[in-house]
Design an enzyme around this catalytic site. Sequence first.
Site, PDB file in Angstrom:
ATOM      1  N   GLU A  28      60.237 -30.838 118.036  1.00 25.11           N
ATOM      2  CA  GLU A  28      60.403 -31.563 116.759  1.00 25.11           C
ATOM      3  C   GLU A  28      61.862 -31.964 116.535  1.00 25.11           C
ATOM      4  O   GLU A  28      62.769 -31.498 117.243  1.00 25.11           O
ATOM      5  CB  GLU A  28      59.915 -30.716 115.593  1.00 25.11           C
ATOM      6  CG  GLU A  28      60.721 -29.442 115.384  1.00 25.11           C
ATOM      7  CD  GLU A  28      60.804 -29.030 113.919  1.00 25.11           C
ATOM      8  OE1 GLU A  28      61.202 -29.855 113.082  1.00 25.11           O
ATOM      9  OE2 GLU A  28      60.503 -27.861 113.636  1.00 25.11           O
ATOM     10  N   VAL A 109      57.173 -30.138 111.613  1.00 29.64           N
ATOM     11  CA  VAL A 109      56.095 -29.579 112.433  1.00 29.64           C
ATOM     12  C   VAL A 109      54.824 -30.419 112.259  1.00 29.64           C
ATOM     13  O   VAL A 109      54.161 -30.785 113.237  1.00 29.64           O
ATOM     14  CB  VAL A 109      55.838 -28.099 112.060  1.00 29.64           C
ATOM     15  CG1 VAL A 109      54.532 -27.593 112.680  1.00 29.64           C
ATOM     16  CG2 VAL A 109      57.018 -27.230 112.510  1.00 29.64           C
ATOM     17  N   ASP A 145      52.624 -28.641 106.933  1.00 31.29           N
ATOM     18  CA  ASP A 145      52.445 -28.037 108.264  1.00 31.29           C
ATOM     19  C   ASP A 145      51.121 -27.276 108.340  1.00 31.29           C
ATOM     20  O   ASP A 145      50.443 -27.287 109.371  1.00 31.29           O
ATOM     21  CB  ASP A 145      53.574 -27.033 108.577  1.00 31.29           C
ATOM     22  CG  ASP A 145      54.933 -27.685 108.751  1.00 31.29           C
ATOM     23  OD1 ASP A 145      55.027 -28.928 108.694  1.00 31.29           O
ATOM     24  OD2 ASP A 145      55.914 -26.929 108.933  1.00 31.29           O
ATOM     25  N   LYS A 162      59.575 -17.731 108.096  1.00 30.25           N
ATOM     26  CA  LYS A 162      60.724 -17.114 107.420  1.00 30.25           C
ATOM     27  C   LYS A 162      60.292 -16.400 106.168  1.00 30.25           C
ATOM     28  O   LYS A 162      59.406 -16.863 105.466  1.00 30.25           O
ATOM     29  CB  LYS A 162      61.699 -18.201 106.996  1.00 30.25           C
ATOM     30  CG  LYS A 162      62.572 -18.678 108.085  1.00 30.25           C
ATOM     31  CD  LYS A 162      63.882 -19.170 107.459  1.00 30.25           C
ATOM     32  CE  LYS A 162      64.794 -19.594 108.567  1.00 30.25           C
ATOM     33  NZ  LYS A 162      64.287 -20.804 109.208  1.00 30.25           N
TER      34      LYS A 162
HETATM   35  N1  PSU Z   1      61.513 -23.601 109.019  1.00 35.06           N
HETATM   36  C1  PSU Z   1      62.576 -23.275 109.778  1.00 35.06           C
HETATM   37  N2  PSU Z   1      63.341 -24.264 110.303  1.00 35.06           N
HETATM   38  C2  PSU Z   1      63.041 -25.580 110.109  1.00 35.06           C
HETATM   39  C3  PSU Z   1      61.892 -25.913 109.322  1.00 35.06           C
HETATM   40  C4  PSU Z   1      61.165 -24.895 108.803  1.00 35.06           C
HETATM   41  O1  PSU Z   1      62.852 -22.112 109.957  1.00 35.06           O
HETATM   42  O2  PSU Z   1      63.762 -26.456 110.594  1.00 35.06           O
HETATM   43  C5  PSU Z   1      61.515 -27.348 109.133  1.00 35.06           C
HETATM   44  C6  PSU Z   1      60.363 -27.709 110.098  1.00 35.06           C
HETATM   45  O3  PSU Z   1      60.529 -29.039 110.530  1.00 35.06           O
HETATM   46  C7  PSU Z   1      59.145 -27.603 109.201  1.00 35.06           C
HETATM   47  C8  PSU Z   1      59.712 -28.109 107.895  1.00 35.06           C
HETATM   48  O4  PSU Z   1      58.045 -28.360 109.650  1.00 35.06           O
HETATM   49  O5  PSU Z   1      61.009 -27.553 107.814  1.00 35.06           O
HETATM   50  C9  PSU Z   1      58.859 -27.715 106.716  1.00 35.06           C
HETATM   51  O6  PSU Z   1      59.289 -28.402 105.583  1.00 35.06           O
HETATM   52  P1  PSU Z   1      58.351 -28.466 104.296  1.00 35.06           P
HETATM   53  O7  PSU Z   1      58.268 -27.052 103.806  1.00 35.06           O
HETATM   54  O8  PSU Z   1      59.057 -29.390 103.370  1.00 35.06           O
HETATM   55  O9  PSU Z   1      57.024 -28.990 104.755  1.00 35.06           O
END
Ligand code: PSU
Length: 306
Positions: A28, A109, A145, A162
């Site tokens: 990604e 993702v 995701d 996380k």
């Molecule tokens: N978690 C991490 N590192 C990241 C991301 C998530 O530890 O870089 C990034 C990934 O690209 C994931 C996105 O798909 O953040 C999720 O963002 P959102 O919660 O806005 O969907």
Amino acid sequence: MTTPHPMLKLADEVRQALADGRPVVALESTIISHGMPYPKNVQTAREVEDIIREGGAVPATIAVLHGIPRVGLDDDELDLLGSDEHVRKVSIRDLPYVIARGEHGATTVASTMRLAALAGIRVFVTGGLGGVHRGAEVSMDISADLMELGLTDVGVVSAGVKSLLDIGRTLEVLETLGVPVVSVGSDDFPSFYSRSSGFDSPLRLDTPDEVARAMKAKWELGLAGGMVIANPIPQADEIPEEQIGVLIAKAVAEADQLGITGAAITPYLLGRIVELSGGDSLRANIALVKNNARLGAAIAVAYAAL
Ligand code: PSU
Ligand code: MN
């Protein structure tokens, strides 16, 4: 093999490998543009590609450049993604927008999974998954995701979720969506910086070959959707939850105070945790992504051999 969707532009090497049935691993780009600071982000992206090659697979970093969904990037393109401030964070909902406007987009993702599937790639390596945010029972902030994992046939190698997210609720949503969550070589579900999250892993497998066979069985049965392949960070690189948990809580409280919500919240928290940890979290992040690249290449090789 699936014929790649005509709206995608594949690198020659990736197109040829897919046509030959050789292993390819998708990567990604949000992690490059919005997950790590420049120039460490670009350096890491290149090293991760090298690790995948050493593991016998072809790397395919995915992004949108000038409105074109791209699968497989060269060095200059990786540099642009890592350094240009106009690269938008692009999840599923944003894909039509960046394509229509001819903009650059770093894929999450969710959108990387979808573009990988449209290219015919089955294995994807990342760092951490998005999930259910803390407080989502009020904010309804649940990463796309998770929805994508319920829909799209790609195995996603990550170091877990996380603890800035609500890990328990994230696992519940994945169960509801019918997504297998497999930890490799561990009974515990990992939490990115730490080898354990305090939650048992729903499933455990011990070898890349077993993981590949589970993926194949799933899709042969017509069970649509992805698989979470959780790979604990190596012991030497781990930051214990007692240590990182305090910093994460502080960053989450600050984001709350600043009113940061929506797509901006994950990048904000990642950046803030790097600052608060004096760079320790970045070192751990880089180490776990490389570790995931090694496993992902092995799974892609095993899958291609089935
Ligand atoms: N978690 C991490 N590192 C990241 C991301 C998530 O530890 O870089 C990034 C990934 O690209 C994931 C996105 O798909 O953040 C999720 O963002 P959102 O919660 O806005 O969907
Ligand atoms: Mn969100």
